[in-house]
Design an enzyme around this catalytic site. Sequence first.
Site, mmCIF file in Angstrom:
data_model
loop_
_atom_site.group_PDB
_atom_site.id
_atom_site.type_symbol
_atom_site.label_atom_id
_atom_site.label_comp_id
_atom_site.label_asym_id
_atom_site.label_seq_id
_atom_site.Cartn_x
_atom_site.Cartn_y
_atom_site.Cartn_z
ATOM 1 C CG HIS A 80 -1.904 -1.153 1.200
ATOM 2 N ND1 HIS A 80 -2.679 -1.485 2.293
ATOM 3 C CD2 HIS A 80 -2.201 -2.078 0.233
ATOM 4 C CE1 HIS A 80 -3.422 -2.539 2.004
ATOM 5 N NE2 HIS A 80 -3.142 -2.921 0.765
ATOM 6 C CG HIS A 238 -7.410 -3.208 -2.218
ATOM 7 N ND1 HIS A 238 -6.871 -2.184 -1.465
ATOM 8 C CD2 HIS A 238 -6.683 -4.316 -1.908
ATOM 9 C CE1 HIS A 238 -5.883 -2.650 -0.724
ATOM 10 N NE2 HIS A 238 -5.746 -3.945 -0.977
ATOM 11 C CG ASP A 242 -3.121 -5.132 -3.292
ATOM 12 O OD1 ASP A 242 -2.782 -4.248 -2.487
ATOM 13 O OD2 ASP A 242 -3.886 -6.074 -2.997
ATOM 14 C CG HIS A 265 0.306 -9.350 -3.142
ATOM 15 N ND1 HIS A 265 0.326 -8.012 -3.452
ATOM 16 C CD2 HIS A 265 -0.606 -9.482 -2.138
ATOM 17 C CE1 HIS A 265 -0.530 -7.366 -2.674
ATOM 18 N NE2 HIS A 265 -1.100 -8.240 -1.870
#
Length: 310
Positions: A80, A238, A242, A265
């Site tokens: 973040h 969101h 990321d 991720h």
Amino acid sequence: MKTARQTTIRDAVQLDGIGVHSGAAVSVTLHPAEAGAGISFLRSDQDHAEIPAVFRNVSSADLSTVIGKPERGGVATVEHLMAALAGLGIDNCLVEVDGPEMPILDGSAAPFVAAIDQVGIAALDAPRRMVKVLKSVVLETERGVVELHPHDRGLRLEVEIDFDNAMIGRQVFGMDLEPGAFRRDVARARTFGFMQDVSKLWAVNKALGASLENTVVVGDDRILNPEGLRFRDEFVRHKLLDAVGDLSLAGAPLIGRFRSYRGGHRMNVKLLEALFADPSAYAIVDQAPRRERGHADLGVAVAAYGPDAN
């Protein structure tokens, strides 16, 4: 700020909170850094060297992105903050943190953006160095697909998610990364999780700091947060946030088009590994004057928010 020169923050600024997984109190201070320093993390509670925020230094990317090993000076849940720095166009910053995990704050990048706004952004006397994608790189797994393609200018991101949960379902969102759009459309989007997974995460000492104050909690048929969502498609926004943070681990801003279908991720980091594993797939360029540089030059480092109008 739009500039062809490298940038940093004008002064140090501190934020305090808890780690979303550890539940422990943590303080982080962002410091200005000189041109060419890149983004680095430093644990003030341990006697270790700075760790450059680059994909080669990622030790884990399961539930969050971890730079270095936390027991050896590394820091977890950096995505973040990295998204905030990349979204605002900040090239150089020293991140000093007194624990093994970044504070989750409200679960978005907005508090980091607000902290940076308090001190401002300064241009440095050095050209901004960028990573230009020259040919397509595609990573496909059973989970999904992430891709990088050549693009005329800047970084274009297109993200799609597809969940069985009726509260989320299929969502698509895309944007050209620039400070105004990042502030308006992405920075406030919060991390999310499913109520049915809480006990499993707690059993492995994860999500110990998660709450309705820092996570959008999804039940079988409703959003459990009393205030509801900040955007009707907050979940995919969101995921794009990321991705901005993860892709900034290239060590310099990307010039390319990023596409993701059910990515995450780990896949984002693996995509960077694949890009840099092929010297013909990228070039290092200065934003101004626009000229290509040798690959070796990259090295290992390289407000106000209105209501959702949608």
